[in-house]
Design an enzyme around this catalytic site. Structure first.
Site: not given
Ligand SMILES: CC(=O)N[C@H](C=O)[C@@H](O)[C@H](O)[C@H](O)CO
Ligand SMILES: CC(=O)C(=O)O
Length: 305
Positions: A140, A168
């Site tokens: 991740y 990811k």
């Molecule tokens: C920084 C962060 O939390 N990224 C999430 C996972 O990658 C995304 O799902 C965001 O929540 C989403 O893109 C909204 O900005």
């Molecule tokens: C993986 C991801 O997007 C989260 O844990 O929010």
């Protein structure tokens, strides 16, 4: 070639929100209800205990309980990825072993947080988890919160192992995503992280996505995916833009997770409040949130016809 079934990880994987009762304790009942909701919609997989799941704000026991609830409810129907990353390698390994015991389909972890770590430390941290189970492992990569910049060299080295099946990428560079995909090779999965760039990530090589805002509108991401697979570029873009306007509105609240969990509550899925320091939706903003929910539901209905 990897010896694991990679296809089961493709498509839309919801990064599941935390599930608490009214006292703020982990609620297995709420987690089961939420997991069942996603299974009914036809979501491919769940990512449990990650950023959206507030894994970093929970103790080891709470994280185990949450995963157990999800496994008991949908473990036979969906692909379940357990986020096992914790600041200490010790806790991460304990969570990894537990994930295998309860039948999760993969483990995944961010680098250890808070301390500035050498690439060697992060590699060793991940390797301890990998070596502790027979499960596949998904890196991740989320440098904006962990501060750790995963290099192409370390990614390539990790990806050479059979067990390391993917990464990811939550960094907002589709170029990096493409480079990681190229470095990992054809049998290495790349998951799009920024939900705002699902289509862009997919177009440049992502095999699927794992996202936090999918949880309130999985149908819309499934719609983008369907359009993409069917070669309907214009329509896919239209839906991505709709999703992006909705995400921009969600991001305007004091906390994204607080807003998303409140939206679920409006739909009869009570997962409690986000855990502090994440703030709930202020009372004065509730009307605005309701309007967003109504708009979102209208799009969800439109996407399904
Ligand atoms: C920084 C962060 O939390 N990224 C999430 C996972 O990658 C995304 O799902 C965001 O929540 C989403 O893109 C909204 O900005
Ligand atoms: C993986 C991801 O997007 C989260 O844990 O929010």
């Amino acid at each position: 070639m990897k010896t694991y079934d990679l296809d089961r990880f493709k498509g839309i994987t919801v990064a599941m929100y935390s599930c608490y009762d009214e006292k703020g304790e982990v609620s297995k009942e709420a987690a089961k209800k939420l997991a069942r909701h996603y299974a009914n919609i036809g979501v491919n997989g769940l990512y449990v205990g990650g950023s959206s799941g507030e894994g970093m704000l929970q103790n080891v026991e709470e994280r185990k309980q949450t995963l157990e609830a999800v496994m008991e409810e949908v473990g036979q129907e969906m692909t379940i990825i357990a986020h096992v990353g914790a600041p200490s390698t010790r806790d991460s390994v304990e969570l990894s072993k537990h994930a295998e015991q309860v039948g999760a389909h993969a483990i995944s972890a961010v680098p250890s947080i808070y301390y500035r770590l050498s690439p060697q430390s992060v590699e060793h941290h991940w390797q301890q988890m990998i070596d502790s189970t027979t499960l596949p492992f998904i890196i991740y990569h989320i440098p904006q919160t962990t501060g750790f910049q995963l290099s192409k060299a370390l990614l390539t080295k990790m990806a050479a192992q059979d067990k390391v099946i993917g990464v990811k990428i939550s960094a907002e560079s589709t170029f990096e995503l493409q480079q990681f995909k190229a470095a990992g090779g054809d049998d290495f999965l790349v998951f799009n992280g920024p939900d705002e760039q699902y289509l862009a990530g997919r177009s440049i090589g992502a095999d699927g996505g794992i996202g936090g805002t999918y949880g309130v509108m999985p149908e819309l991401f499934m719609k983008i995916e369907r359009c993409y697979v069917e070669g309907k570029a214009e329509e896919a873009r239209k839906w991505q833009f709709i999703v992006n306007d909705l995400i921009a509105e969600l991001l305007s609240f004091p906390s994204l997770y607080g807003a998303c969990k409140e939206i679920l509550k409006l739909r009869g899925l009570n997962t409690g409040e986000a855990r502090l320091p994440f703030l709930p939706v202020p009372e004065a903003e509730m009307g605005r949130l309701e309007a967003i929910n109504e708009k979102m539901m209208a799009y969800i209905n439109q996407a399904q016809v």
